[in-house]
Design a protein around this motif. Structure first.
Motif, mmCIF file in Angstrom:
data_model
loop_
_atom_site.group_PDB
_atom_site.id
_atom_site.type_symbol
_atom_site.label_atom_id
_atom_site.label_comp_id
_atom_site.label_asym_id
_atom_site.label_seq_id
_atom_site.Cartn_x
_atom_site.Cartn_y
_atom_site.Cartn_z
ATOM 1 N N LYS A 125 -5.336 -1.199 1.055
ATOM 2 C CA LYS A 125 -4.575 -1.853 2.126
ATOM 3 C C LYS A 125 -4.147 -3.258 1.717
ATOM 4 O O LYS A 125 -3.024 -3.687 1.992
ATOM 5 C CB LYS A 125 -5.425 -1.903 3.401
ATOM 6 C CG LYS A 125 -5.620 -0.550 4.075
ATOM 7 C CD LYS A 125 -6.452 -0.680 5.341
ATOM 8 C CE LYS A 125 -6.652 0.663 6.013
ATOM 9 N NZ LYS A 125 -7.480 0.552 7.249
ATOM 10 N N LYS A 183 -0.354 -4.558 1.386
ATOM 11 C CA LYS A 183 0.118 -5.751 2.088
ATOM 12 C C LYS A 183 0.693 -6.767 1.103
ATOM 13 O O LYS A 183 1.715 -7.406 1.361
ATOM 14 C CB LYS A 183 -1.020 -6.371 2.885
ATOM 15 C CG LYS A 183 -1.430 -5.588 4.122
ATOM 16 C CD LYS A 183 -2.540 -6.304 4.895
ATOM 17 C CE LYS A 183 -2.917 -5.521 6.145
ATOM 18 N NZ LYS A 183 -4.004 -6.198 6.912
ATOM 19 N N SER A 226 4.015 -5.515 -0.073
ATOM 20 C CA SER A 226 4.978 -5.656 1.022
ATOM 21 C C SER A 226 5.420 -7.112 1.176
ATOM 22 O O SER A 226 6.612 -7.403 1.333
ATOM 23 C CB SER A 226 4.363 -5.151 2.326
ATOM 24 O OG SER A 226 5.249 -5.350 3.405
#
Length: 293
Positions: free
Chosen positions: A19, A23, A26
């Motif tokens: 995750k 992130k 992103s």
């Protein structure tokens, strides 16, 4: 029991790490897009701040905000360049050419994408060959043709060549888009009693809004910014378009950059407005043709 707990903890850590990586990627992607947007929009920002500078300020502080905001640059450029008449000429020629391109391009694209007939491949090949012709290599023969047809110094001298050279790309895009429209829609309309014109006008054309917007903005940009055709085919001051008006601020002895930037700021506004209005439809039109429905 301890082994299971250790495995569960390891799985949770792996999930947490994934995750975090997602992130991070992103966030990095967003930073890249923001940087690209700034890089792309900066020339436009520079144009507009330069439009309000004096010539001295333009050279001494090219990237800074104006020391004094010279709003009169816009009004002087509008008056000296006779940009009101030039704006009308560009608008009339561009809109007329876009409408003619859409009518012929959409109809031709519909026929070539939905019907089978003799010499269809030849017709498609001829239209696509138009994409390979260097536009500026045709200026001399076109000038001679226009002269023989008494079309020089008329709106037709621009509208007809603009439409002819834009038709290949318009037909290519329309064909690709219409090929993605399911034929069952046409069959249902035919069962309801519609003829071919009814099917096209009531079913197909309303579904073509995205590709119509795409063709329109591409044609608008090409026609609005054209300089060479207008320079060769138009000599009358009353028919000069915006690109020709911009050339008035530069001569063999120098360029008045404050007025040139003011005139360019005026000329670019319609392009920005049209793009902002049609941007959503343009994106849909560019990708829809690649998806078979």
């Amino acid at each position: 029991m301890e082994l299971r707990t250790t495995q569960a903890t390891g799985a949770n850590l792996d999930s947490h790490n994934r995750k975090l990586v997602k992130k991070g990627l992103s966030g990095l992607g967003k930073l890249v897009l923001i940087g690209y947007a700034i890089f792309t929009l900066y020339p436009l920002y520079w144009l507009f701040i330069s439009a309000f500078k004096t010539n001295e300020d333009f050279f001494n502080r090219p990237y800074a905000l104006p020391l004094v905001w010279m709003r009169e640059n816009i009004f002087r450029a509008w008056e000296l360049g006779k940009m009101g008449k030039a704006m009308f000429n560009s608008t009339f020629v561009t809109i007329s050419s876009v409408i003619l391109t859409l009518i012929l391009g959409i109809l031709a694209g519909y026929v070539l994408s939905r019907f089978q007939f003799r010499f269809k491949r030849v017709a498609v090949s001829l239209f696509m060959a138009g994409l390979l012709i260097p536009i500026h290599s045709t200026l001399v023969p076109l000038f001679l043709m226009m002269k023989e047809m008494n079309l020089l110094n008329t709106y037709g001298a621009l509208i007809l060549p603009y439409t002819a050279f834009e038709l290949p790309i318009a037909i290519f895009l329309a064909m690709g888009y219409m090929a993605s429209i399911p034929r069952e829609i046409e069959e249902a309309a035919m069962i309801d009693g519609s003829g071919w014109w009814g099917v096209f006008g009531r079913v197909i054309f309303p579904l073509c809004t995205p590709i119509v917007a795409t063709i329109s903005i591409l044609a608008f940009l090409r026609f609005w910014n054209d300089f060479s055709f207008a320079l060769v085919f138009i000599n009358s001051q009353a028919l000069k378009t915006l690109p020709l008006s911009l050339a008035l601020f530069s001569d063999g002895f120098g360029t008045d950059y404050s007025l040139t930037m003011g005139a360019m700021a005026i000329a670019v506004i319609p392009t920005i407005v049209v793009y902002l209005i049609l941007q959503d439809q343009i994106m849909k039109g560019m990708v829809a043709g690649s998806i078979k429905g």
